[in-house]
Design a protein around this motif. Sequence first.
Motif, PDB file in Angstrom:
ATOM      1  N   TRP A 172       0.829  -1.209   0.000  1.00  0.00           N
ATOM      2  CA  TRP A 172       0.000   0.000   0.000  1.00  0.00           C
ATOM      3  C   TRP A 172       0.868   1.265   0.000  1.00  0.00           C
ATOM      4  O   TRP A 172       0.552   2.263  -0.634  1.00  0.00           O
ATOM      5  CB  TRP A 172      -0.868  -0.027   1.249  1.00  0.00           C
ATOM      6  N   HIS A 173       1.986   1.228   0.697  1.00  0.00           N
ATOM      7  CA  HIS A 173       2.828   2.409   0.834  1.00  0.00           C
ATOM      8  C   HIS A 173       3.634   2.717  -0.418  1.00  0.00           C
ATOM      9  O   HIS A 173       4.169   3.817  -0.535  1.00  0.00           O
ATOM     10  CB  HIS A 173       3.764   2.253   2.027  1.00  0.00           C
ATOM     11  N   PHE A 174       3.725   1.791  -1.327  1.00  0.00           N
ATOM     12  CA  PHE A 174       4.498   2.025  -2.540  1.00  0.00           C
ATOM     13  C   PHE A 174       3.638   2.537  -3.686  1.00  0.00           C
ATOM     14  O   PHE A 174       4.154   2.881  -4.739  1.00  0.00           O
ATOM     15  CB  PHE A 174       5.221   0.744  -2.968  1.00  0.00           C
ATOM     16  N   GLY A 175       2.346   2.608  -3.498  1.00  0.00           N
ATOM     17  CA  GLY A 175       1.459   3.169  -4.505  1.00  0.00           C
ATOM     18  C   GLY A 175       1.483   4.692  -4.453  1.00  0.00           C
ATOM     19  O   GLY A 175       2.005   5.291  -3.513  1.00  0.00           O
ATOM     20  N   PRO A 176       0.921   5.365  -5.457  1.00  0.00           N
ATOM     21  CA  PRO A 176       0.956   6.833  -5.484  1.00  0.00           C
ATOM     22  C   PRO A 176       0.251   7.477  -4.283  1.00  0.00           C
ATOM     23  O   PRO A 176       0.781   8.406  -3.679  1.00  0.00           O
ATOM     24  CB  PRO A 176       0.234   7.192  -6.774  1.00  0.00           C
ATOM     25  N   ARG A 177      -0.936   6.999  -3.927  1.00  0.00           N
ATOM     26  CA  ARG A 177      -1.637   7.579  -2.777  1.00  0.00           C
ATOM     27  C   ARG A 177      -0.937   7.242  -1.478  1.00  0.00           C
ATOM     28  O   ARG A 177      -0.825   8.090  -0.591  1.00  0.00           O
ATOM     29  CB  ARG A 177      -3.072   7.065  -2.710  1.00  0.00           C
ATOM     30  N   GLY A 178      -0.474   6.028  -1.359  1.00  0.00           N
ATOM     31  CA  GLY A 178       0.194   5.619  -0.129  1.00  0.00           C
ATOM     32  C   GLY A 178       1.488   6.355   0.093  1.00  0.00           C
ATOM     33  O   GLY A 178       1.831   6.728   1.212  1.00  0.00           O
ATOM     34  N   ARG A 179       2.222   6.602  -0.962  1.00  0.00           N
ATOM     35  CA  ARG A 179       3.475   7.334  -0.860  1.00  0.00           C
ATOM     36  C   ARG A 179       3.225   8.758  -0.375  1.00  0.00           C
ATOM     37  O   ARG A 179       3.933   9.281   0.470  1.00  0.00           O
ATOM     38  CB  ARG A 179       4.181   7.341  -2.214  1.00  0.00           C
ATOM     39  N   ARG A 180       2.171   9.385  -0.900  1.00  0.00           N
ATOM     40  CA  ARG A 180       1.847  10.754  -0.489  1.00  0.00           C
ATOM     41  C   ARG A 180       1.434  10.783   0.978  1.00  0.00           C
ATOM     42  O   ARG A 180       1.866  11.655   1.734  1.00  0.00           O
ATOM     43  CB  ARG A 180       0.729  11.309  -1.361  1.00  0.00           C
ATOM     44  N   HIS A 181       0.602   9.834   1.389  1.00  0.00           N
ATOM     45  CA  HIS A 181       0.178   9.787   2.790  1.00  0.00           C
ATOM     46  C   HIS A 181       1.354   9.505   3.714  1.00  0.00           C
ATOM     47  O   HIS A 181       1.435  10.081   4.805  1.00  0.00           O
ATOM     48  CB  HIS A 181      -0.904   8.728   2.997  1.00  0.00           C
ATOM     49  N   SER A 182       2.257   8.648   3.309  1.00  0.00           N
ATOM     50  CA  SER A 182       3.425   8.345   4.132  1.00  0.00           C
ATOM     51  C   SER A 182       4.319   9.573   4.264  1.00  0.00           C
ATOM     52  O   SER A 182       4.832   9.862   5.348  1.00  0.00           O
ATOM     53  CB  SER A 182       4.221   7.196   3.528  1.00  0.00           C
ATOM     54  N   ARG A 183       4.510  10.313   3.178  1.00  0.00           N
ATOM     55  CA  ARG A 183       5.320  11.529   3.216  1.00  0.00           C
ATOM     56  C   ARG A 183       4.663  12.583   4.114  1.00  0.00           C
ATOM     57  O   ARG A 183       5.327  13.253   4.896  1.00  0.00           O
ATOM     58  CB  ARG A 183       5.535  12.080   1.816  1.00  0.00           C
ATOM     59  N   ASP A 184       3.348  12.729   4.008  1.00  0.00           N
ATOM     60  CA  ASP A 184       2.632  13.680   4.855  1.00  0.00           C
ATOM     61  C   ASP A 184       2.751  13.305   6.326  1.00  0.00           C
ATOM     62  O   ASP A 184       2.937  14.176   7.180  1.00  0.00           O
ATOM     63  CB  ASP A 184       1.159  13.754   4.459  1.00  0.00           C
ATOM     64  N   ALA A 185       2.648  12.029   6.636  1.00  0.00           N
ATOM     65  CA  ALA A 185       2.769  11.580   8.022  1.00  0.00           C
ATOM     66  C   ALA A 185       4.187  11.794   8.549  1.00  0.00           C
ATOM     67  O   ALA A 185       4.378  12.153   9.712  1.00  0.00           O
ATOM     68  CB  ALA A 185       2.376  10.118   8.139  1.00  0.00           C
ATOM     69  N   ALA A 186       5.177  11.598   7.690  1.00  0.00           N
ATOM     70  CA  ALA A 186       6.562  11.753   8.123  1.00  0.00           C
ATOM     71  C   ALA A 186       6.925  13.209   8.380  1.00  0.00           C
ATOM     72  O   ALA A 186       7.761  13.511   9.232  1.00  0.00           O
ATOM     73  CB  ALA A 186       7.505  11.164   7.073  1.00  0.00           C
ATOM     74  N   THR A 187       6.304  14.137   7.670  1.00  0.00           N
ATOM     75  CA  THR A 187       6.638  15.553   7.827  1.00  0.00           C
ATOM     76  C   THR A 187       5.614  16.315   8.663  1.00  0.00           C
ATOM     77  O   THR A 187       5.699  17.532   8.775  1.00  0.00           O
ATOM     78  CB  THR A 187       6.770  16.221   6.448  1.00  0.00           C
TER      79      THR A 187
END
Length: 56
Positions: free
Chosen positions: A28-43
Amino acid sequence: MSYDALRHFADSWGLVFMGATYIVLVGWHFGPRGRRHSRDAATMIFRDTETEADNG
């Protein structure tokens, strides 16, 4: 359902289900939406300091 039948089910199909769930959740985290959500959570922790620095 006896203990042996439940144990056999958990050893076979339970393991398959847990493995498939793990692959889906990690993938899930390697998809386009998942990557964006992971980046938002990290920052997320830096958002307040950025707005205070811009205002002050």
